[in-house]
Design a protein around this motif. Structure first.
Motif, PDB file in Angstrom:
ATOM      1  N   GLY A  69       3.887  -4.500  -8.078  1.00 37.52           N
ATOM      2  CA  GLY A  69       4.013  -5.067  -6.748  1.00 37.52           C
ATOM      3  C   GLY A  69       5.436  -5.535  -6.520  1.00 37.52           C
ATOM      4  N   GLY A  70       5.792  -5.696  -5.270  1.00 36.64           N
ATOM      5  CA  GLY A  70       7.142  -6.135  -4.949  1.00 36.64           C
ATOM      6  C   GLY A  70       7.194  -6.774  -3.588  1.00 36.64           C
ATOM      7  N   ALA A  71       8.398  -7.053  -3.133  1.00 31.38           N
ATOM      8  CA  ALA A  71       8.574  -7.706  -1.839  1.00 31.38           C
ATOM      9  C   ALA A  71       8.133  -6.815  -0.687  1.00 31.38           C
ATOM     10  CB  ALA A  71      10.034  -8.119  -1.669  1.00 31.38           C
ATOM     11  N   LYS A  72       8.195  -5.502  -0.870  1.00 29.04           N
ATOM     12  CA  LYS A  72       7.743  -4.586   0.164  1.00 29.04           C
ATOM     13  C   LYS A  72       7.345  -3.261  -0.482  1.00 29.04           C
ATOM     14  CE  LYS A  72      12.480  -3.031   1.175  1.00 29.04           C
ATOM     15  NZ  LYS A  72      13.499  -2.848   2.233  1.00 29.04           N
ATOM     16  N   GLY A  73       6.578  -2.475   0.257  1.00 33.64           N
ATOM     17  CA  GLY A  73       6.203  -1.143  -0.210  1.00 33.64           C
ATOM     18  C   GLY A  73       4.939  -1.066  -1.034  1.00 33.64           C
ATOM     19  N   ASP A  74       4.191  -2.183  -1.156  1.00 27.60           N
ATOM     20  CA  ASP A  74       2.967  -2.132  -1.963  1.00 27.60           C
ATOM     21  C   ASP A  74       1.927  -1.188  -1.369  1.00 27.60           C
ATOM     22  OD1 ASP A  74       4.099  -3.899  -3.689  1.00 27.60           O
ATOM     23  OD2 ASP A  74       2.851  -5.616  -3.155  1.00 27.60           O
ATOM     24  N   ASP A  75       1.889  -1.094  -0.043  1.00 29.62           N
ATOM     25  CA  ASP A  75       0.941  -0.192   0.602  1.00 29.62           C
ATOM     26  C   ASP A  75       1.301   1.266   0.315  1.00 29.62           C
ATOM     27  OD1 ASP A  75       3.270  -0.635   2.037  1.00 29.62           O
ATOM     28  OD2 ASP A  75       2.315  -0.549   4.005  1.00 29.62           O
ATOM     29  N   THR A  76       2.595   1.587   0.373  1.00 25.44           N
ATOM     30  CA  THR A  76       3.045   2.944   0.063  1.00 25.44           C
ATOM     31  C   THR A  76       2.755   3.300  -1.383  1.00 25.44           C
ATOM     32  OG1 THR A  76       4.807   2.792   1.721  1.00 25.44           O
ATOM     33  CG2 THR A  76       5.065   4.461  -0.007  1.00 25.44           C
ATOM     34  N   TRP A 109       3.858  -9.150   4.172  1.00 22.26           N
ATOM     35  CA  TRP A 109       3.548  -8.917   2.763  1.00 22.26           C
ATOM     36  C   TRP A 109       2.044  -8.904   2.528  1.00 22.26           C
ATOM     37  CZ3 TRP A 109       1.830 -12.363  -1.325  1.00 22.26           C
ATOM     38  CH2 TRP A 109       1.926 -11.780  -2.600  1.00 22.26           C
ATOM     39  N   PHE A 110       1.327  -9.828   3.186  1.00 22.67           N
ATOM     40  CA  PHE A 110      -0.129  -9.872   3.045  1.00 22.67           C
ATOM     41  C   PHE A 110      -0.764  -8.616   3.662  1.00 22.67           C
ATOM     42  CE2 PHE A 110       1.029 -14.268   2.475  1.00 22.67           C
ATOM     43  CZ  PHE A 110       0.132 -14.728   1.519  1.00 22.67           C
ATOM     44  N   ARG A 111      -0.230  -8.166   4.779  1.00 19.39           N
ATOM     45  CA  ARG A 111      -0.770  -6.951   5.395  1.00 19.39           C
ATOM     46  C   ARG A 111      -0.559  -5.737   4.500  1.00 19.39           C
ATOM     47  NH1 ARG A 111       1.643  -8.159  11.452  1.00 19.39           N
ATOM     48  NH2 ARG A 111      -0.074  -9.492  12.181  1.00 19.39           N
ATOM     49  N   ALA A 112       0.583  -5.700   3.818  1.00 23.83           N
ATOM     50  CA  ALA A 112       0.833  -4.593   2.891  1.00 23.83           C
ATOM     51  C   ALA A 112      -0.181  -4.631   1.753  1.00 23.83           C
ATOM     52  CB  ALA A 112       2.255  -4.664   2.350  1.00 23.83           C
ATOM     53  N   LYS A 113      -0.484  -5.827   1.266  1.00 20.77           N
ATOM     54  CA  LYS A 113      -1.497  -5.960   0.215  1.00 20.77           C
ATOM     55  C   LYS A 113      -2.867  -5.521   0.723  1.00 20.77           C
ATOM     56  CE  LYS A 113       0.618  -7.662  -3.418  1.00 20.77           C
ATOM     57  NZ  LYS A 113       0.669  -6.892  -4.693  1.00 20.77           N
ATOM     58  N   ARG A 114      -3.188  -5.898   1.965  1.00 19.05           N
ATOM     59  CA  ARG A 114      -4.462  -5.462   2.555  1.00 19.05           C
ATOM     60  C   ARG A 114      -4.533  -3.943   2.642  1.00 19.05           C
ATOM     61  NH1 ARG A 114      -4.295  -6.133   8.707  1.00 19.05           N
ATOM     62  NH2 ARG A 114      -2.887  -4.377   8.278  1.00 19.05           N
ATOM     63  N   ASP A 115      -3.470  -3.321   3.090  1.00 20.37           N
ATOM     64  CA  ASP A 115      -3.450  -1.868   3.203  1.00 20.37           C
ATOM     65  C   ASP A 115      -3.480  -1.205   1.826  1.00 20.37           C
ATOM     66  OD1 ASP A 115      -3.374  -2.172   5.926  1.00 20.37           O
ATOM     67  OD2 ASP A 115      -1.221  -1.803   6.110  1.00 20.37           O
ATOM     68  N   ALA A 116      -2.874  -1.848   0.845  1.00 22.13           N
ATOM     69  CA  ALA A 116      -2.936  -1.326  -0.525  1.00 22.13           C
ATOM     70  C   ALA A 116      -4.364  -1.361  -1.043  1.00 22.13           C
ATOM     71  CB  ALA A 116      -2.012  -2.138  -1.432  1.00 22.13           C
ATOM     72  N   GLU A 117      -5.068  -2.460  -0.780  1.00 23.88           N
ATOM     73  CA  GLU A 117      -6.473  -2.547  -1.176  1.00 23.88           C
ATOM     74  C   GLU A 117      -7.285  -1.417  -0.533  1.00 23.88           C
ATOM     75  OE1 GLU A 117      -6.728  -7.454  -1.431  1.00 23.88           O
ATOM     76  OE2 GLU A 117      -8.105  -6.319  -0.150  1.00 23.88           O
ATOM     77  N   ARG A 118      -7.045  -1.170   0.745  1.00 28.81           N
ATOM     78  CA  ARG A 118      -7.798  -0.123   1.451  1.00 28.81           C
ATOM     79  C   ARG A 118      -7.504   1.252   0.875  1.00 28.81           C
ATOM     80  NH1 ARG A 118      -6.830  -2.261   7.706  1.00 28.81           N
ATOM     81  NH2 ARG A 118      -8.279  -4.049   7.596  1.00 28.81           N
TER      82      ARG A 118
END
Length: 231
Positions: A69-76, A109-118
């Protein structure tokens, strides 16, 4: 069980990987840099954000522990991992660590984590997701930096329930060795603190007044004060 760990050299990875080895599992760690095999761990070069090296990393793997995980790009990163797992075909369980509030906090950042979960949930691979509170280590770093200011912000209503990363690692170990369980109960620390409370334990500064874990959340046992006493 052959396990691929992403983020295996980070805060959680350095705690979980030795435990997986002690449990008799074969461990492979995805790394952006070439590393020699050490202490029974095989390293394979790959980049989740770029989507490179994942086919080779997943060869012969049946379980994935996704800690990167990081500051950005977790969803990607999660989408690339999900696509690669679907193509590999042999992965039977993927475990991911996320953050409490991923589905409720209106921040990038939380939205990226949500999208990563999905992305993980939609991968077609049986999955488990653990949402954890902020680690003691992260809160210490953040509080230490802000405590250097002459006046620190004190957001009213913003509370933290920091958790010890060793307890998160232990929970992830159990989940990885177990059966897919979907979204499991959150893991938060044993106490809640205001932002000003945390700053005062590091360094006293004047404060300028300016989500808790969900119902049924699991609670760790090691408090912020006990963590600070060790460090």
């Amino acid at each position: 069980m052959n396990i691929l760990v992403t983020g295996g050299t980070g805060t959680l990875g350095t705690l979980v990987v030795p435990e997986l080895l002690a449990a008799g599992r074969t461990v492979r760690v995805l790394s952006r840099h070439d590393r020699p095999a050490t202490d029974g761990v095989q390293y394979v070069r790959g980049d989740l954000i770029a989507g490179s090296g994942l086919t080779e990393a997943l060869d012969g793997i049946d379980t994935v522990l996704h800690l990167a995980g990081g500051a950005k790009g977790d969803d990607t990163a999660a989408r690339h991992l999900a696509d690669a797992m679907a193509l590999a075909g042999g992965v039977r369980h993927v475990v991911m660590v996320s953050v409490i509030g991923a589905d409720t906090m209106p921040l990038g950042w939380f939205r990226a984590k949500r999208d990563a979960e999905r992305a993980i949930a939609d991968s077609g691979v049986p999955w488990t997701v653990l949402r954890a509170a902020q680690f003691h280590t992260l809160v210490r770093t953040m509080a230490g930096k802000l405590a250097k200011l002459p006046v620190v912000p004190d957001p009213r209503g913003l509370r933290f329930e920091p958790v010890d990363p060793r307890e998160v690692a232990d929970r992830l170990l159990a989940l990885t060795l177990g059966a897919p369980a979907g979204l499991v109960p959150d893991l938060a620390g044993p106490r809640a603190y205001t932002f000003a409370d945390l700053l005062r334990t590091v360094r006293r500064r004047p404060a300028l007044p300016l989500p808790l874990a969900g119902p049924g959340a699991m609670r760790g046992t090691r408090t912020w004060e006990e963590f600070l006493a060790e460090h």
